[in-house]
Design an enzyme around this catalytic site. Structure first.
Site, PDB file in Angstrom:
ATOM      1  N   GLY A  85       0.828  -1.234  -0.058  1.00 52.09           N
ATOM      2  CA  GLY A  85      -0.132   0.043  -0.050  1.00 52.09           C
ATOM      3  C   GLY A  85       0.951   1.064  -0.032  1.00 52.09           C
ATOM      4  N   ASP A  86       1.930   1.198   0.778  1.00 51.87           N
ATOM      5  CA  ASP A  86       3.014   2.486   0.934  1.00 51.87           C
ATOM      6  C   ASP A  86       3.559   2.648  -0.419  1.00 51.87           C
ATOM      7  OD1 ASP A  86       2.712   3.614   3.454  1.00 51.87           O
ATOM      8  OD2 ASP A  86       3.540   2.211   4.212  1.00 51.87           O
ATOM      9  N   TYR A  87       4.034   1.359  -1.034  1.00 52.20           N
ATOM     10  CA  TYR A  87       4.722   1.755  -2.439  1.00 52.20           C
ATOM     11  C   TYR A  87       3.865   2.176  -3.462  1.00 52.20           C
ATOM     12  CZ  TYR A  87       8.528  -0.428   0.241  1.00 52.20           C
ATOM     13  OH  TYR A  87       9.583  -0.725   0.904  1.00 52.20           O
ATOM     14  N   GLN A 146      -3.773   7.788   0.757  1.00 52.85           N
ATOM     15  CA  GLN A 146      -3.238   6.466   0.821  1.00 52.85           C
ATOM     16  C   GLN A 146      -4.341   5.536   0.197  1.00 52.85           C
ATOM     17  OE1 GLN A 146      -2.171   3.975   4.355  1.00 52.85           O
ATOM     18  NE2 GLN A 146      -0.370   3.858   3.461  1.00 52.85           N
TER      19      GLN A 146
END
Length: 413
Positions: A186-188, A218
Protein backbone atom coordinates in the site's frame (compact mmCIF):
# COMPACT_ATOMS: atom_id res chain seq x y z
CA UNK A 1 29.20 32.38 -3.50
CA UNK A 2 26.60 29.78 -2.58
CA UNK A 3 26.30 26.60 -4.59
CA UNK A 4 23.32 26.31 -6.92
CA UNK A 5 23.00 22.53 -7.17
CA UNK A 6 23.72 19.83 -4.62
CA UNK A 7 23.81 17.18 -7.35
CA UNK A 8 27.15 17.78 -9.00
CA UNK A 9 26.81 15.03 -11.62
CA UNK A 10 24.19 15.45 -14.32
CA UNK A 11 22.28 12.28 -15.09
CA UNK A 12 18.75 10.95 -15.51
CA UNK A 13 15.59 12.48 -16.96
CA UNK A 14 14.89 14.60 -13.84
CA UNK A 15 18.18 16.47 -13.67
CA UNK A 16 17.56 20.03 -12.55
CA UNK A 17 14.32 19.20 -10.68
CA UNK A 18 14.51 20.28 -7.04
CA UNK A 19 12.41 18.51 -4.42
CA UNK A 20 12.02 19.19 -0.71
CA UNK A 21 10.70 16.19 1.22
CA UNK A 22 9.46 16.39 4.80
CA UNK A 23 7.65 13.07 5.26
CA UNK A 24 8.55 10.01 7.31
CA UNK A 25 8.39 6.25 6.98
CA UNK A 26 7.64 4.87 3.55
CA UNK A 27 5.28 6.28 0.94
CA UNK A 28 6.19 9.94 0.50
CA UNK A 29 9.96 9.74 1.11
CA UNK A 30 10.17 6.72 -1.20
CA UNK A 31 8.53 8.77 -3.96
CA UNK A 32 11.19 11.45 -3.48
CA UNK A 33 13.97 8.85 -3.53
CA UNK A 34 12.69 7.48 -6.83
CA UNK A 35 13.12 10.98 -8.23
CA UNK A 36 16.63 11.20 -6.76
CA UNK A 37 17.61 8.02 -8.57
CA UNK A 38 16.54 9.71 -11.80
CA UNK A 39 18.73 12.77 -11.27
CA UNK A 40 16.56 15.11 -9.20
CA UNK A 41 18.00 17.01 -6.25
CA UNK A 42 16.12 15.76 -3.18
CA UNK A 43 16.55 17.36 0.24
CA UNK A 44 15.04 15.18 2.96
CA UNK A 45 14.20 17.05 6.16
CA UNK A 46 14.19 15.12 9.46
CA UNK A 47 13.52 16.14 13.05
CA UNK A 48 16.69 17.18 14.92
CA UNK A 49 18.01 14.50 17.25
CA UNK A 50 15.23 12.08 16.26
CA UNK A 51 15.15 11.71 12.50
CA UNK A 52 12.81 9.34 10.73
CA UNK A 53 12.81 7.12 13.79
CA UNK A 54 10.65 4.49 12.18
CA UNK A 55 12.43 3.87 8.90
CA UNK A 56 15.94 4.42 10.26
CA UNK A 57 15.44 1.64 12.80
CA UNK A 58 12.87 -0.88 11.58
CA UNK A 59 14.03 -4.25 10.28
CA UNK A 60 17.39 -5.98 10.05
CA UNK A 61 20.27 -3.64 10.84
CA UNK A 62 23.87 -3.59 9.64
CA UNK A 63 26.80 -2.29 11.67
CA UNK A 64 28.22 1.05 10.60
CA UNK A 65 31.80 1.37 9.40
CA UNK A 66 32.93 2.76 12.76
CA UNK A 67 31.08 0.04 14.69
CA UNK A 68 29.31 2.63 16.82
CA UNK A 69 25.83 2.39 15.32
CA UNK A 70 23.57 0.24 13.18
CA UNK A 71 21.64 1.08 10.02
CA UNK A 72 18.38 -0.52 8.84
CA UNK A 73 18.68 -2.34 5.53
CA UNK A 74 15.57 -0.66 4.11
CA UNK A 75 17.02 2.77 4.90
CA UNK A 76 20.19 1.75 3.05
CA UNK A 77 18.12 0.67 0.03
CA UNK A 78 15.63 3.55 -0.01
CA UNK A 79 17.60 6.66 0.85
CA UNK A 80 20.20 6.61 -1.90
CA UNK A 81 21.10 9.89 -3.65
CA UNK A 82 19.14 11.85 -1.03
CA UNK A 83 20.57 14.82 0.88
CA UNK A 84 19.53 14.57 4.53
CA UNK A 85 19.28 17.59 6.79
CA UNK A 86 17.69 18.16 10.18
CA UNK A 87 15.29 21.04 10.81
CA UNK A 88 12.51 21.73 13.30
CA UNK A 89 9.62 23.26 11.34
CA UNK A 90 7.67 23.96 14.52
CA UNK A 91 10.16 26.69 15.51
CA UNK A 92 10.12 30.19 13.92
CA UNK A 93 13.76 30.04 12.84
CA UNK A 94 13.17 26.62 11.41
CA UNK A 95 10.28 27.93 9.34
CA UNK A 96 12.41 30.81 8.05
CA UNK A 97 15.04 28.40 6.81
CA UNK A 98 12.42 26.09 5.37
CA UNK A 99 10.93 28.92 3.31
CA UNK A 100 14.37 29.66 1.88
CA UNK A 101 14.58 26.07 0.73
CA UNK A 102 11.06 26.26 -0.68
CA UNK A 103 11.92 29.41 -2.63
CA UNK A 104 14.35 27.43 -4.81
CA UNK A 105 12.32 24.21 -5.05
CA UNK A 106 10.05 22.85 -7.78
CA UNK A 107 8.16 20.36 -5.60
CA UNK A 108 7.46 20.06 -1.89
CA UNK A 109 6.29 16.62 -0.79
CA UNK A 110 5.01 16.18 2.74
CA UNK A 111 3.20 13.55 4.78
CA UNK A 112 1.51 14.56 8.00
CA UNK A 113 -1.93 14.61 9.54
CA UNK A 114 -4.08 17.29 7.88
CA UNK A 115 -3.73 20.62 9.65
CA UNK A 116 -0.19 20.06 10.91
CA UNK A 117 1.47 22.39 8.39
CA UNK A 118 -1.26 24.99 8.80
CA UNK A 119 -0.62 24.95 12.55
CA UNK A 120 2.99 25.93 11.83
CA UNK A 121 1.98 28.73 9.45
CA UNK A 122 2.97 26.68 6.41
CA UNK A 123 -0.35 26.27 4.66
CA UNK A 124 -0.48 26.26 0.87
CA UNK A 125 -1.33 29.95 0.55
CA UNK A 126 1.64 31.00 2.68
CA UNK A 127 3.97 28.74 0.70
CA UNK A 128 2.80 30.12 -2.66
CA UNK A 129 3.54 33.65 -1.48
CA UNK A 130 7.17 32.58 -1.42
CA UNK A 131 7.09 30.41 -4.55
CA UNK A 132 3.93 30.65 -6.70
CA UNK A 133 5.20 27.97 -9.13
CA UNK A 134 5.69 25.34 -6.43
CA UNK A 135 3.96 21.97 -6.66
CA UNK A 136 2.79 20.93 -3.18
CA UNK A 137 2.02 17.23 -2.72
CA UNK A 138 0.25 16.30 0.50
CA UNK A 139 0.33 12.59 1.35
CA UNK A 140 -1.86 11.20 4.13
CA UNK A 141 -3.83 8.14 5.04
CA UNK A 142 -7.30 9.51 4.29
CA UNK A 143 -6.80 12.80 2.47
CA UNK A 144 -6.92 16.47 3.43
CA UNK A 145 -10.73 16.67 3.24
CA UNK A 146 -13.71 14.40 3.77
CA UNK A 147 -15.54 12.86 6.71
CA UNK A 148 -14.13 14.45 9.89
CA UNK A 149 -14.07 11.05 11.55
CA UNK A 150 -11.62 9.82 8.92
CA UNK A 151 -9.48 12.82 8.01
CA UNK A 152 -7.56 13.02 11.26
CA UNK A 153 -7.08 9.28 11.75
CA UNK A 154 -3.58 7.85 11.77
CA UNK A 155 -2.82 5.22 9.15
CA UNK A 156 -0.22 2.62 8.27
CA UNK A 157 0.19 0.47 5.18
CA UNK A 158 -1.98 -2.33 6.56
CA UNK A 159 -4.75 0.14 7.50
CA UNK A 160 -4.70 1.60 3.99
CA UNK A 161 -4.95 -1.89 2.52
CA UNK A 162 -7.94 -2.65 4.76
CA UNK A 163 -9.84 0.57 4.00
CA UNK A 164 -8.85 0.60 0.33
CA UNK A 165 -10.40 -2.81 -0.28
CA UNK A 166 -7.23 -4.73 -1.09
CA UNK A 167 -7.09 -6.78 2.08
CA UNK A 168 -10.63 -8.13 1.73
CA UNK A 169 -9.50 -9.83 -1.50
CA UNK A 170 -6.04 -10.96 -0.38
CA UNK A 171 -5.56 -14.41 1.14
CA UNK A 172 -7.59 -17.58 1.42
CA UNK A 173 -11.30 -17.94 2.29
CA UNK A 174 -12.61 -17.98 5.86
CA UNK A 175 -11.77 -19.12 8.45
CA UNK A 176 -8.25 -18.06 7.42
CA UNK A 177 -7.86 -14.33 8.23
CA UNK A 178 -7.45 -11.76 5.45
CA UNK A 179 -3.79 -11.15 4.57
CA UNK A 180 -1.88 -7.96 3.85
CA UNK A 181 0.10 -7.77 0.64
CA UNK A 182 3.73 -7.76 1.75
CA UNK A 183 6.07 -6.13 2.30
CA UNK A 184 4.45 -2.64 2.26
CA UNK A 185 2.44 -2.74 -0.95
CA UNK A 186 0.00 0.00 0.00
CA UNK A 187 2.79 2.42 0.81
CA UNK A 188 4.70 1.67 -2.37
CA UNK A 189 1.57 2.10 -4.48
CA UNK A 190 0.99 5.44 -2.76
CA UNK A 191 4.57 6.44 -3.54
CA UNK A 192 4.02 5.78 -7.23
CA UNK A 193 0.84 7.89 -7.23
CA UNK A 194 2.75 10.60 -5.37
CA UNK A 195 5.55 10.64 -7.92
CA UNK A 196 3.54 10.62 -11.14
CA UNK A 197 1.07 13.22 -9.89
CA UNK A 198 3.87 15.52 -8.74
CA UNK A 199 5.54 15.34 -12.13
CA UNK A 200 2.20 15.92 -13.89
CA UNK A 201 1.64 19.06 -11.82
CA UNK A 202 5.23 20.16 -12.45
CA UNK A 203 4.60 19.93 -16.20
CA UNK A 204 1.58 22.21 -15.76
CA UNK A 205 3.50 24.63 -13.54
CA UNK A 206 6.31 24.96 -16.07
CA UNK A 207 3.77 25.64 -18.82
CA UNK A 208 1.59 28.12 -16.94
CA UNK A 209 3.74 29.40 -14.08
CA UNK A 210 1.08 28.26 -11.61
CA UNK A 211 1.74 25.81 -8.82
CA UNK A 212 -1.00 23.67 -7.34
CA UNK A 213 -1.52 21.30 -4.44
CA UNK A 214 -2.14 17.57 -4.77
CA UNK A 215 -4.09 15.58 -2.21
CA UNK A 216 -2.81 11.98 -2.22
CA UNK A 217 -4.83 9.72 0.07
CA UNK A 218 -3.23 6.34 0.67
CA UNK A 219 -6.50 4.43 0.75
CA UNK A 220 -7.52 5.97 -2.60
CA UNK A 221 -4.24 5.04 -4.26
CA UNK A 222 -4.79 1.46 -3.12
CA UNK A 223 -8.45 1.54 -4.12
CA UNK A 224 -7.53 2.66 -7.67
CA UNK A 225 -5.75 -0.67 -8.25
CA UNK A 226 -8.79 -2.90 -7.65
CA UNK A 227 -9.81 -3.26 -11.29
CA UNK A 228 -13.53 -3.86 -11.82
CA UNK A 229 -14.29 -4.53 -8.16
CA UNK A 230 -16.57 -1.56 -7.62
CA UNK A 231 -18.28 -1.71 -11.03
CA UNK A 232 -19.22 -5.28 -10.17
CA UNK A 233 -20.71 -4.11 -6.89
CA UNK A 234 -22.54 -1.02 -8.16
CA UNK A 235 -23.91 -2.74 -11.26
CA UNK A 236 -24.60 -6.26 -9.98
CA UNK A 237 -24.23 -6.14 -6.21
CA UNK A 238 -21.26 -8.52 -6.36
CA UNK A 239 -18.82 -8.42 -3.43
CA UNK A 240 -15.52 -10.05 -4.36
CA UNK A 241 -14.27 -12.57 -1.83
CA UNK A 242 -10.91 -14.07 -1.06
CA UNK A 243 -9.98 -17.04 -3.21
CA UNK A 244 -6.34 -17.57 -2.35
CA UNK A 245 -4.09 -17.66 -5.38
CA UNK A 246 -6.77 -19.17 -7.58
CA UNK A 247 -8.53 -16.91 -10.07
CA UNK A 248 -12.28 -16.46 -9.85
CA UNK A 249 -14.36 -17.63 -12.79
CA UNK A 250 -11.73 -19.41 -14.86
CA UNK A 251 -8.79 -21.79 -14.61
CA UNK A 252 -5.93 -22.37 -14.48
CA UNK A 253 -4.37 -19.46 -12.63
CA UNK A 254 -3.02 -20.62 -9.30
CA UNK A 255 -0.06 -21.97 -7.37
CA UNK A 256 0.82 -25.61 -8.00
CA UNK A 257 3.09 -27.97 -6.08
CA UNK A 258 5.79 -29.72 -8.09
CA UNK A 259 7.88 -32.61 -6.74
CA UNK A 260 10.46 -30.26 -5.22
CA UNK A 261 8.74 -26.91 -4.77
CA UNK A 262 6.05 -24.51 -5.97
CA UNK A 263 5.25 -22.85 -9.27
CA UNK A 264 2.68 -20.29 -10.34
CA UNK A 265 1.04 -20.71 -13.73
CA UNK A 266 -1.79 -19.20 -15.70
CA UNK A 267 -3.44 -19.87 -19.05
CA UNK A 268 -5.86 -17.21 -20.31
CA UNK A 269 -7.37 -16.92 -23.78
CA UNK A 270 -5.46 -18.72 -26.53
CA UNK A 271 -2.83 -19.76 -24.01
CA UNK A 272 -5.31 -22.31 -22.61
CA UNK A 273 -5.11 -24.46 -25.74
CA UNK A 274 -1.31 -24.37 -25.69
CA UNK A 275 -1.30 -25.42 -22.03
CA UNK A 276 -3.61 -28.37 -22.78
CA UNK A 277 -1.17 -29.61 -25.41
CA UNK A 278 1.75 -29.33 -22.97
CA UNK A 279 0.05 -31.66 -20.46
CA UNK A 280 -1.20 -34.04 -23.15
CA UNK A 281 -4.87 -33.07 -23.45
CA UNK A 282 -6.74 -32.46 -26.70
CA UNK A 283 -7.82 -28.81 -27.09
CA UNK A 284 -10.57 -29.96 -29.49
CA UNK A 285 -12.31 -31.95 -26.75
CA UNK A 286 -15.32 -29.81 -25.68
CA UNK A 287 -15.17 -30.95 -22.07
CA UNK A 288 -11.96 -29.02 -21.53
CA UNK A 289 -13.71 -25.86 -22.73
CA UNK A 290 -16.37 -26.52 -20.09
CA UNK A 291 -13.65 -27.08 -17.49
CA UNK A 292 -12.12 -23.73 -18.33
CA UNK A 293 -14.92 -21.63 -16.81
CA UNK A 294 -17.04 -24.05 -14.78
CA UNK A 295 -14.59 -24.76 -11.99
CA UNK A 296 -16.96 -26.82 -9.83
CA UNK A 297 -18.33 -28.94 -12.65
CA UNK A 298 -17.25 -32.57 -13.11
CA UNK A 299 -15.10 -31.45 -16.04
CA UNK A 300 -13.61 -28.57 -14.07
CA UNK A 301 -12.70 -30.76 -11.11
CA UNK A 302 -11.25 -33.42 -13.41
CA UNK A 303 -9.11 -30.93 -15.26
CA UNK A 304 -7.73 -29.43 -12.04
CA UNK A 305 -6.81 -32.91 -10.78
CA UNK A 306 -5.08 -33.83 -14.05
CA UNK A 307 -3.09 -30.59 -14.12
CA UNK A 308 -2.02 -30.85 -10.50
CA UNK A 309 -1.07 -34.49 -10.96
CA UNK A 310 0.99 -33.66 -14.06
CA UNK A 311 2.86 -30.92 -12.20
CA UNK A 312 3.38 -32.95 -9.01
CA UNK A 313 5.22 -35.66 -10.95
CA UNK A 314 7.82 -33.19 -12.23
CA UNK A 315 10.42 -30.90 -10.74
CA UNK A 316 9.98 -27.15 -10.71
CA UNK A 317 12.70 -26.81 -13.33
CA UNK A 318 11.04 -29.34 -15.65
CA UNK A 319 7.57 -27.82 -15.26
CA UNK A 320 8.83 -24.31 -16.02
CA UNK A 321 10.84 -25.55 -19.01
CA UNK A 322 7.89 -27.46 -20.47
CA UNK A 323 5.52 -24.53 -20.07
CA UNK A 324 8.06 -22.09 -21.51
CA UNK A 325 8.52 -24.36 -24.52
CA UNK A 326 4.74 -24.29 -25.00
CA UNK A 327 4.62 -20.49 -24.57
CA UNK A 328 2.61 -20.76 -21.35
CA UNK A 329 3.34 -18.26 -18.51
CA UNK A 330 4.86 -20.17 -15.59
CA UNK A 331 7.48 -19.44 -12.96
CA UNK A 332 8.98 -20.74 -9.76
CA UNK A 333 7.91 -18.83 -6.66
CA UNK A 334 11.26 -17.20 -6.12
CA UNK A 335 12.96 -16.43 -2.81
CA UNK A 336 15.70 -13.82 -2.30
CA UNK A 337 18.28 -16.56 -2.88
CA UNK A 338 16.58 -17.67 -6.08
CA UNK A 339 16.40 -14.10 -7.32
CA UNK A 340 20.06 -13.43 -6.55
CA UNK A 341 21.06 -16.43 -8.68
CA UNK A 342 18.55 -15.90 -11.48
CA UNK A 343 20.00 -15.35 -14.98
CA UNK A 344 17.40 -12.74 -16.01
CA UNK A 345 18.12 -10.54 -13.00
CA UNK A 346 21.84 -10.91 -13.73
CA UNK A 347 21.49 -10.22 -17.44
CA UNK A 348 19.65 -6.96 -16.78
CA UNK A 349 21.98 -5.89 -13.97
CA UNK A 350 19.16 -5.50 -11.50
CA UNK A 351 21.38 -6.06 -8.47
CA UNK A 352 24.30 -3.69 -8.05
CA UNK A 353 26.91 -2.67 -5.51
CA UNK A 354 27.31 0.85 -4.19
CA UNK A 355 29.17 2.59 -1.41
CA UNK A 356 26.92 3.41 1.51
CA UNK A 357 28.07 6.42 3.52
CA UNK A 358 27.32 4.62 6.78
CA UNK A 359 28.11 0.91 6.38
CA UNK A 360 30.46 0.79 3.38
CA UNK A 361 30.03 -1.37 0.29
CA UNK A 362 26.60 -2.99 -0.02
CA UNK A 363 24.66 -4.81 -2.70
CA UNK A 364 20.96 -4.50 -3.36
CA UNK A 365 18.31 -3.54 -5.90
CA UNK A 366 19.47 -1.34 -8.74
CA UNK A 367 17.64 1.22 -10.87
CA UNK A 368 14.27 0.62 -12.52
CA UNK A 369 12.91 1.36 -15.04
CA UNK A 370 15.74 1.60 -17.55
CA UNK A 371 15.92 4.70 -19.76
CA UNK A 372 17.70 4.47 -23.13
CA UNK A 373 19.06 8.05 -23.20
CA UNK A 374 18.96 9.33 -19.61
CA UNK A 375 19.35 6.36 -17.27
CA UNK A 376 19.11 6.72 -13.53
CA UNK A 377 22.16 6.26 -11.36
CA UNK A 378 23.32 5.70 -7.79
CA UNK A 379 25.74 8.49 -6.90
CA UNK A 380 25.75 8.22 -3.10
CA UNK A 381 24.48 5.92 -0.40
CA UNK A 382 22.35 6.66 2.63
CA UNK A 383 23.71 9.09 5.20
CA UNK A 384 23.40 9.70 8.96
CA UNK A 385 20.94 12.19 10.44
CA UNK A 386 21.95 15.77 9.64
CA UNK A 387 24.81 14.64 7.42
CA UNK A 388 24.24 17.41 4.86
CA UNK A 389 23.48 20.27 7.24
CA UNK A 390 26.70 22.16 6.58
CA UNK A 391 26.50 21.76 2.84
CA UNK A 392 22.87 22.85 2.59
CA UNK A 393 22.81 25.58 5.20
CA UNK A 394 26.31 27.02 4.87
CA UNK A 395 27.27 26.37 1.26
CA UNK A 396 23.84 26.64 -0.39
CA UNK A 397 21.90 29.08 1.80
CA UNK A 398 24.91 31.07 3.02
CA UNK A 399 24.28 30.64 6.76
CA UNK A 400 27.34 31.78 8.73
CA UNK A 401 29.29 29.42 11.01
CA UNK A 402 28.18 31.39 14.07
CA UNK A 403 24.53 31.18 13.04
CA UNK A 404 24.90 27.46 12.38
CA UNK A 405 26.25 26.94 15.85
CA UNK A 406 23.36 28.96 17.29
CA UNK A 407 20.86 26.86 15.34
CA UNK A 408 22.44 23.68 16.66
CA UNK A 409 22.52 24.94 20.21
CA UNK A 410 18.84 25.85 20.07
CA UNK A 411 18.01 22.49 18.44
CA UNK A 412 16.57 24.12 15.33
CA UNK A 413 18.79 21.86 13.29
Amino acid sequence: MSIENLVTEKFGPLQGVKIVSTGTLIAQPFAAELAAEMGAEVIQIERPGIGDVGWRNIGIRLSSKDGKSAVATTWIQERRNVFCISLDLSKPRGREIFLKLIARADIWMESSKPGTCRKWGLDDAAIWQVNPKLVITHVSGFGQTGDPDYVHRASYDVVGQAVGGMMSQTGFPDPIPPTRAAPWTGDYLTALFTMWSSLAALTYARTTGKGQSIDVAQYEAIHKTLGGTMVEYFQNGVVRERSGNRAQGFQPLDTFQASDGWVVMGAIGDVYSRMLRVIGLDPADPKWETARTQLESIEGIEFDAILRGWISERTVKDVVAAMAAGDVPCSPIMTSKDIAEDPQYRARGMHVEWEDEQVGKVKGIGIAPKFSLTPGKIVRGSVPLGHDNDRVYREMLGVSPDELESLRRDKVI
